[in-house]
Design a protein around this motif. Structure first.
Motif, PDB file in Angstrom:
ATOM      1  N   ASN A 194       0.824  -1.207   0.000  1.00  0.00           N
ATOM      2  CA  ASN A 194       0.000   0.000   0.000  1.00  0.00           C
ATOM      3  C   ASN A 194       0.860   1.260   0.000  1.00  0.00           C
ATOM      4  O   ASN A 194       0.345   2.370  -0.125  1.00  0.00           O
ATOM      5  CB  ASN A 194      -1.005   0.003   1.159  1.00  0.00           C
ATOM      6  CG  ASN A 194      -0.351   0.049   2.541  1.00  0.00           C
ATOM      7  OD1 ASN A 194       0.703   0.643   2.749  1.00  0.00           O
ATOM      8  ND2 ASN A 194      -1.010  -0.585   3.516  1.00  0.00           N
ATOM      9  N   GLY A 195       2.177   1.101   0.157  1.00  0.00           N
ATOM     10  CA  GLY A 195       3.104   2.207   0.008  1.00  0.00           C
ATOM     11  C   GLY A 195       3.293   3.084   1.225  1.00  0.00           C
ATOM     12  O   GLY A 195       4.193   3.941   1.240  1.00  0.00           O
ATOM     13  N   THR A 196       2.511   2.885   2.275  1.00  0.00           N
ATOM     14  CA  THR A 196       2.572   3.801   3.423  1.00  0.00           C
ATOM     15  C   THR A 196       3.818   3.597   4.284  1.00  0.00           C
ATOM     16  O   THR A 196       4.205   4.505   5.027  1.00  0.00           O
ATOM     17  CB  THR A 196       1.330   3.635   4.318  1.00  0.00           C
ATOM     18  OG1 THR A 196       1.264   2.279   4.785  1.00  0.00           O
ATOM     19  CG2 THR A 196       0.065   3.981   3.553  1.00  0.00           C
ATOM     20  N   LEU A 197       4.447   2.421   4.200  1.00  0.00           N
ATOM     21  CA  LEU A 197       5.583   2.112   5.078  1.00  0.00           C
ATOM     22  C   LEU A 197       6.916   2.080   4.338  1.00  0.00           C
ATOM     23  O   LEU A 197       7.949   1.757   4.935  1.00  0.00           O
ATOM     24  CB  LEU A 197       5.353   0.754   5.773  1.00  0.00           C
ATOM     25  CG  LEU A 197       4.066   0.629   6.604  1.00  0.00           C
ATOM     26  CD1 LEU A 197       3.944  -0.774   7.187  1.00  0.00           C
ATOM     27  CD2 LEU A 197       4.046   1.670   7.719  1.00  0.00           C
ATOM     28  N   LEU A 198       6.923   2.395   3.053  1.00  0.00           N
ATOM     29  CA  LEU A 198       8.149   2.340   2.265  1.00  0.00           C
ATOM     30  C   LEU A 198       9.203   3.309   2.794  1.00  0.00           C
ATOM     31  O   LEU A 198       8.894   4.450   3.145  1.00  0.00           O
ATOM     32  CB  LEU A 198       7.850   2.687   0.802  1.00  0.00           C
ATOM     33  CG  LEU A 198       7.077   1.649  -0.011  1.00  0.00           C
ATOM     34  CD1 LEU A 198       6.568   2.282  -1.301  1.00  0.00           C
ATOM     35  CD2 LEU A 198       7.955   0.436  -0.314  1.00  0.00           C
ATOM     36  N   THR A 199      10.463   2.852   2.828  1.00  0.00           N
ATOM     37  CA  THR A 199      11.575   3.678   3.281  1.00  0.00           C
ATOM     38  C   THR A 199      12.664   3.713   2.214  1.00  0.00           C
ATOM     39  O   THR A 199      12.623   2.946   1.239  1.00  0.00           O
ATOM     40  CB  THR A 199      12.184   3.110   4.573  1.00  0.00           C
ATOM     41  OG1 THR A 199      12.777   1.823   4.276  1.00  0.00           O
ATOM     42  CG2 THR A 199      11.123   2.933   5.664  1.00  0.00           C
ATOM     43  N   SER A 216      -0.521  -0.125  -4.604  1.00  0.00           N
ATOM     44  CA  SER A 216      -1.977   0.013  -4.723  1.00  0.00           C
ATOM     45  C   SER A 216      -2.359   1.479  -4.551  1.00  0.00           C
ATOM     46  O   SER A 216      -2.189   2.048  -3.469  1.00  0.00           O
ATOM     47  CB  SER A 216      -2.686  -0.842  -3.662  1.00  0.00           C
ATOM     48  OG  SER A 216      -2.393  -2.210  -3.855  1.00  0.00           O
ATOM     49  N   LEU A 217      -2.842   2.076  -5.628  1.00  0.00           N
ATOM     50  CA  LEU A 217      -3.271   3.475  -5.635  1.00  0.00           C
ATOM     51  C   LEU A 217      -4.595   3.553  -6.389  1.00  0.00           C
ATOM     52  O   LEU A 217      -4.675   3.071  -7.517  1.00  0.00           O
ATOM     53  CB  LEU A 217      -2.232   4.354  -6.339  1.00  0.00           C
ATOM     54  CG  LEU A 217      -1.003   4.770  -5.545  1.00  0.00           C
ATOM     55  CD1 LEU A 217       0.098   5.237  -6.485  1.00  0.00           C
ATOM     56  CD2 LEU A 217      -1.360   5.890  -4.558  1.00  0.00           C
ATOM     57  N   ASP A 218      -5.594   4.140  -5.793  1.00  0.00           N
ATOM     58  CA  ASP A 218      -6.922   4.098  -6.404  1.00  0.00           C
ATOM     59  C   ASP A 218      -7.336   5.401  -7.075  1.00  0.00           C
ATOM     60  O   ASP A 218      -8.515   5.589  -7.393  1.00  0.00           O
ATOM     61  CB  ASP A 218      -7.964   3.671  -5.371  1.00  0.00           C
ATOM     62  CG  ASP A 218      -7.878   2.179  -5.075  1.00  0.00           C
ATOM     63  OD1 ASP A 218      -7.084   1.494  -5.744  1.00  0.00           O
ATOM     64  OD2 ASP A 218      -8.590   1.701  -4.178  1.00  0.00           O
ATOM     65  N   GLY A 219      -6.377   6.270  -7.317  1.00  0.00           N
ATOM     66  CA  GLY A 219      -6.679   7.502  -8.014  1.00  0.00           C
ATOM     67  C   GLY A 219      -5.949   8.672  -7.390  1.00  0.00           C
ATOM     68  O   GLY A 219      -5.241   8.517  -6.389  1.00  0.00           O
ATOM     69  N   HIS A 224      -8.336   8.667  -3.952  1.00  0.00           N
ATOM     70  CA  HIS A 224      -7.610   7.604  -3.240  1.00  0.00           C
ATOM     71  C   HIS A 224      -7.933   7.640  -1.752  1.00  0.00           C
ATOM     72  O   HIS A 224      -8.182   6.590  -1.141  1.00  0.00           O
ATOM     73  CB  HIS A 224      -6.108   7.779  -3.463  1.00  0.00           C
ATOM     74  CG  HIS A 224      -5.267   6.843  -2.651  1.00  0.00           C
ATOM     75  ND1 HIS A 224      -4.839   5.617  -3.130  1.00  0.00           N
ATOM     76  CD2 HIS A 224      -4.776   6.933  -1.392  1.00  0.00           C
ATOM     77  CE1 HIS A 224      -4.122   5.003  -2.206  1.00  0.00           C
ATOM     78  NE2 HIS A 224      -4.072   5.781  -1.136  1.00  0.00           N
ATOM     79  N   ASP A 225      -7.922   8.826  -1.156  1.00  0.00           N
ATOM     80  CA  ASP A 225      -8.136   8.930   0.292  1.00  0.00           C
ATOM     81  C   ASP A 225      -9.515   8.426   0.702  1.00  0.00           C
ATOM     82  O   ASP A 225      -9.687   7.873   1.797  1.00  0.00           O
ATOM     83  CB  ASP A 225      -7.974  10.387   0.736  1.00  0.00           C
ATOM     84  CG  ASP A 225      -6.513  10.822   0.752  1.00  0.00           C
ATOM     85  OD1 ASP A 225      -5.627   9.945   0.718  1.00  0.00           O
ATOM     86  OD2 ASP A 225      -6.264  12.046   0.788  1.00  0.00           O
ATOM     87  N   ARG A 259      -1.222   0.004  -9.384  1.00  0.00           N
ATOM     88  CA  ARG A 259      -2.402  -0.820  -9.660  1.00  0.00           C
ATOM     89  C   ARG A 259      -3.620  -0.134  -9.064  1.00  0.00           C
ATOM     90  O   ARG A 259      -3.660   0.172  -7.864  1.00  0.00           O
ATOM     91  CB  ARG A 259      -2.263  -2.212  -9.055  1.00  0.00           C
ATOM     92  CG  ARG A 259      -3.468  -3.116  -9.335  1.00  0.00           C
ATOM     93  CD  ARG A 259      -3.412  -4.390  -8.525  1.00  0.00           C
ATOM     94  NE  ARG A 259      -4.499  -5.300  -8.860  1.00  0.00           N
ATOM     95  CZ  ARG A 259      -5.732  -5.216  -8.355  1.00  0.00           C
ATOM     96  NH1 ARG A 259      -6.030  -4.255  -7.497  1.00  0.00           N
ATOM     97  NH2 ARG A 259      -6.654  -6.096  -8.707  1.00  0.00           N
ATOM     98  N   VAL A 260      -4.607   0.108  -9.900  1.00  0.00           N
ATOM     99  CA  VAL A 260      -5.810   0.823  -9.496  1.00  0.00           C
ATOM    100  C   VAL A 260      -6.986  -0.145  -9.442  1.00  0.00           C
ATOM    101  O   VAL A 260      -7.343  -0.751 -10.462  1.00  0.00           O
ATOM    102  CB  VAL A 260      -6.125   1.973 -10.477  1.00  0.00           C
ATOM    103  CG1 VAL A 260      -7.371   2.733 -10.038  1.00  0.00           C
ATOM    104  CG2 VAL A 260      -4.919   2.909 -10.609  1.00  0.00           C
TER     105      VAL A 260
END
Length: 464
Positions: A194-199, A216-219, A224-225, A259-260
């Protein structure tokens, strides 16, 4: 006043795209299980179902095949003109397929609260848990144990959010790479995050091992939010994009894809595609949400119609850019062009339950990552190995020749019958959408190859 004009313009665009979608859906309705006719600006063409073969047809043959559709005699016409022959796919299911890919639910927990998540917000309906290092090592051992020298294997990390269990992910990757080298195997790695923890350390690690990274990005922003918030309700988009820039600037060996998941709430696909490509993603792909645990945000007939129009709109831009020799990394279109080019024909939609299996945090084997914790796709466990009895029953029952209405559909060997999990849990609500998309893609392939053939220095069909 400006607001009124903008809304009117959007409404007109949506209406045009919907009309386009309906036209493609109508044109792609099954007329014969043996062939599909394409009446294009480039002339008449026939797509032969068996073998997924595409041929030009002169006016007389095209007219004869059109008449034959009404009399159920298409097969005899194909045989007479030399396009028939023994079936390339028979009724026999795969038996004891070699294992070439595993996905590890290395963390059955997640920090986001996506309501539509197939993993039920990461924990698959049970207690949140991490996969142990021992279990992950056993999975790698299973993957490499029966592989022939030179075999290409893939180890995928999913969740939940796999980076919740970063230490185990890094350790098993290093061990797997070394084990593969020692046995003359090629092991590739992938992760869906989901990309939130990437370093920055993750970025360097993924580049070192050549990961295929799917984010995973929904727009854009607010869209997205709304669909992918933290469990407390706060949006995640800004954090994801801030984190992912580290990967995008570094990707050489690794490839970073967006990926959406498409729901009725994020149907502005070309805006999303262009924004993410401009951000530097290697490619961007769309997948309709056809099944969610609570039924929320699932795509229905009307939203699938809108999505098809949007997909075709993206495809037309791909055609323009590709025709000019430019790269436009619309993943769905790139994949479709490649599959049509190679004549993909398959009795299953993917390798689930065959060469590809999912592994739960506890070490249970499943037909794929979506069947973790689901008895419908149980395939044994790491301790005892693949349950060949279960696997054989699965492969026999899921063969496209045993699916309805697939057996009467011209697209069955391109589609393979649809995602097993979605079909088992919801049925086939997207057949018109899938056929409409494939019909458009076949026409686009014909246009692009005709244009390429007319060039003194033919460009590749899909620019690298």
């Amino acid at each position: 006043m400006k607001h009124t004009v903008t809304v009117s313009g959007r409404d007109e665009r949506a209406a045009n795209l919907r009309r386009d979608a309906r036209r493609y859906m109508a044109s792609s309705a099954p007329q014969s299980p043996h062939a599909h006719l394409i009446d294009a600006a480039t002339g008449g063409h026939v797509f032969v179902t068996d073998g997924s073969r595409l041929f030009d047809a002169d006016a007389d043959l095209f007219a004869e095949l059109r008449t034959a559709q009404a009399t159920a005699s298409v097969a005899s016409v194909l045989n007479r003109v030399g396009l028939g022959g023994p079936p390339r796919i028979d009724d026999q299911p795969l038996t004891d397929p070699p294992l070439h890919a595993l996905s590890l639910a290395i963390a059955q927990k997640c920090n986001l609260g996506c309501t539509y998540c197939y993993a039920q917000q990461g924990d698959f309906g049970g207690a949140a848990k991490n996969m142990t290092r021992e279990t992950a090592d056993q999975a790698v051992d299973l993957l490499v144990a029966g592989a022939e020298p030179g075999a290409r294997l893939n180890l995928a990390f999913l969740g939940g959010e796999p980076l919740v269990n970063r230490a185990t992910l890094h350790a098993v990757t290093r061990r797997g790479a070394e084990l593969a080298r020692s046995r003359g195997l090629r092991l590739t790695f992938s992760i869906t995050t989901n990309g939130t923890l990437l370093t920055e350390a993750d970025a360097a690690f993924f580049e070192e091992f050549g990961f295929a990274v799917t984010v995973s990005l929904d727009g854009p922003g607010e869209v997205h939010d709304r669909l992918r918030p933290y469990k407390g309700g706060k949006g995640s988009f800004d954090r994801v994009m801030s984190n992912v820039r580290r990967l995008l600037s570094l990707q050489r060996r690794m490839q970073v894809t967006a990926r959406v998941t498409v729901t009725p709430k994020n149907l502005r696909l070309r805006d999303t595609l262009d924004e993410f490509l401009a951000a530097g993603f290697h490619s961007v792909g769309f997948s309709p949400l056809l099944r969610s645990p609570n039924g929320g945000d699932e795509m229905q007939a009307d939203s699938l119609e809108v999505m098809l129009g949007e997909m075709i709109d993206c495809g037309r831009k791909f055609e323009r850019r590709s025709g000019a020799g430019e790269r436009y990394a619309f993943a769905n279109m790139v994949n479709a062009m490649r599959e049509i080019e190679r004549g993909t024909h398959r009795p299953y939609p993917c390798g689930a339950g065959a060469g590809y299996l999912g592994v739960s945090a506890d070490g249970d084997l499943a037909a794929c990552h979506r069947f973790v914790g689901d008895h419908e796709g149980a395939m044994g466990n790491l301790r005892d190995g693949v349950d060949r009895t279960q696997q054989s029953a699965w492969l026999a029952g899921r063969h496209v020749h045993r699916q309805e209405p697939c057996r009467q559909c011209w697209a069955r060997y391109l589609c393979g019958g649809g995602c097993h999990h979605e079909v088992i849990r919801r049925g086939r609500p997207a057949c018109d959408y899938i056929r409409g998309w494939l019909h458009y893609c076949l026409g686009a392939y014909l246009r692009l190859t005709a244009e390429r053939a007319g060039l003194a220095d033919p460009r590749p069909l899909v620019p690298a």
